[in-house]
Design a protein around this motif. Sequence first.
Motif, PDB file in Angstrom:
ATOM      1  N   CYS A  71      -1.051 -47.904   1.239  1.00  0.00           N
ATOM      2  CA  CYS A  71      -1.782 -48.477   0.106  1.00  0.00           C
ATOM      3  C   CYS A  71      -3.101 -47.714  -0.099  1.00  0.00           C
ATOM      4  O   CYS A  71      -3.857 -47.538   0.857  1.00  0.00           O
ATOM      5  CB  CYS A  71      -2.053 -49.949   0.390  1.00  0.00           C
ATOM      6  SG  CYS A  71      -3.091 -50.705  -0.879  1.00  0.00           S
ATOM      7  N   CYS A 108      -6.174 -50.286   0.914  1.00  0.00           N
ATOM      8  CA  CYS A 108      -6.517 -50.787   2.252  1.00  0.00           C
ATOM      9  C   CYS A 108      -5.889 -49.961   3.378  1.00  0.00           C
ATOM     10  O   CYS A 108      -6.160 -50.209   4.551  1.00  0.00           O
ATOM     11  CB  CYS A 108      -6.086 -52.247   2.388  1.00  0.00           C
ATOM     12  SG  CYS A 108      -4.301 -52.458   2.397  1.00  0.00           S
ATOM     13  N   CYS A 130       1.912 -53.608  -1.493  1.00  0.00           N
ATOM     14  CA  CYS A 130       1.080 -53.647  -0.298  1.00  0.00           C
ATOM     15  C   CYS A 130       1.325 -54.973   0.433  1.00  0.00           C
ATOM     16  O   CYS A 130       1.459 -56.016  -0.189  1.00  0.00           O
ATOM     17  CB  CYS A 130      -0.387 -53.527  -0.694  1.00  0.00           C
ATOM     18  SG  CYS A 130      -1.498 -53.774   0.694  1.00  0.00           S
ATOM     19  N   THR A 135      -0.717 -56.350   2.760  1.00  0.00           N
ATOM     20  CA  THR A 135      -1.939 -57.030   3.191  1.00  0.00           C
ATOM     21  C   THR A 135      -2.086 -58.364   2.449  1.00  0.00           C
ATOM     22  O   THR A 135      -1.803 -58.434   1.258  1.00  0.00           O
ATOM     23  CB  THR A 135      -3.154 -56.123   2.892  1.00  0.00           C
ATOM     24  OG1 THR A 135      -3.014 -54.943   3.663  1.00  0.00           O
ATOM     25  CG2 THR A 135      -4.459 -56.803   3.253  1.00  0.00           C
ATOM     26  N   CYS A 142      -7.117 -56.850  -0.034  1.00  0.00           N
ATOM     27  CA  CYS A 142      -6.849 -55.461  -0.425  1.00  0.00           C
ATOM     28  C   CYS A 142      -7.278 -55.268  -1.867  1.00  0.00           C
ATOM     29  O   CYS A 142      -6.884 -56.029  -2.736  1.00  0.00           O
ATOM     30  CB  CYS A 142      -5.360 -55.159  -0.284  1.00  0.00           C
ATOM     31  SG  CYS A 142      -4.893 -53.635  -1.125  1.00  0.00           S
TER      32      CYS A 142
HETATM   33 ZN   LIG Z   1      -3.423 -52.716   0.206  1.00  0.00          ZN
END
Ligand SMILES: [Zn+2]
Length: 393
Positions: free
Chosen positions: A204, A207, A222, A224, A229
């Motif tokens: 990503c 993050c 992603c 997270t 993020c």
């Molecule tokens: Zn991310």
Amino acid sequence: MTDIFFGTTTTLNRFSFLRANDDFISRTIVDPLSPTRLVFYKQDGKNGVHPYMIQRSGKYGLLNLQLNTLPSHLVQIFHDWSAKNSKKTIDLRNDVTLVFLGLDEDGLDEKYLFNENSLTSSFIYPNSYKLKDYPQFKYDKFQGTPYYAVDVTHCQQLQNYLSSFEDVDIVNSMMSILAVSKNESSLFAYSKMYMDWLMRNRFCPGCGQKVIPVDSGTRLLCQTPKNECPVKSSAVSNVCFPRTDPVIIVGAVSSDGKKILLGNNQRHPAGPNGKRMFSCIAGFMEPGETIEESTLREIWEETGCSAREVKIVASQPWPFPANLMIGCFGVVHFDGVNELINTELDNELADCRWFDADEIKTLLNGGDLEDVSLPMEGSIAYELIKSLALGKY
Ligand SMILES: [Zn+2]
């Protein structure tokens, strides 16, 4: 400009709204009667992804196999992909990667299979096999032949299978790719740009965590947790989309149409025949810039000439790796200053000249002009130069 390669003759209907429909995607893979077809790629760590192609008698075709003609243990790999795709658990580092490309609504006919440059049909099917006997894939009110791009980098079994065919190779040569039919070149540009993007984007950008391909390989999610993020929390989107980098490419011409401005890039020194390629001015667009502004800026930065009018005329996907060429004409009004060449501003060009339109016409007709050669046919640069030389702008 119908002679441009990569994208001008796309005949697949992308059905982008079906990419996230797991039921549809799953049926294109597991239905044993679906004529689903696969275009194959493999990564080369240094240079991106490259297609599997057939070469026979000096002709090239993009390898394009029907899923259900593969041995059953290989078909199972695709069933496994389909299950993981539904559960959003595909691992870009270990799994075979697929991207749903769309449906060829006319089905198994001449488009990808029977043109004179394509050897695919005779390669896949014995003479006795009747293509038309194969039923169309149907879903709701849609029908056609599903197409997928497949990255086999992490699947030794598929690699072994593909390399067992005579005449099939992984090809990393622009000239070989430009030898396929226009339909195949469009299929190549589309599928290769997705494969390349998936290879180059495993984390990503917000993050740094691992991403998962979703929507049959066309977006990256992603993992997270929400609000931790910057990509996932963005108001615009919680996923990453494929990247396309716009590049302006301009044929600059005097206002009376008699002079054409072409440059020889530092990256293109003379070839073995002593000829140097003179082409259009080109450069990446920058954030916050219009196409028109970008065009005027690039002409001035590379050549020192000041253009005034810009006309946007055509575009071309350029899959090396992810460009969109935006073809323009730029008009320079000669006044003793505007037309003065100075290549020392950004030093991108080794040489730059105003050519007579008649000289260019001679070159286009196969004639000779000192140390000058033109870009290859099929490129948007060639088509822009041709239009200017013929006064069509
Ligand atoms: Zn991310």
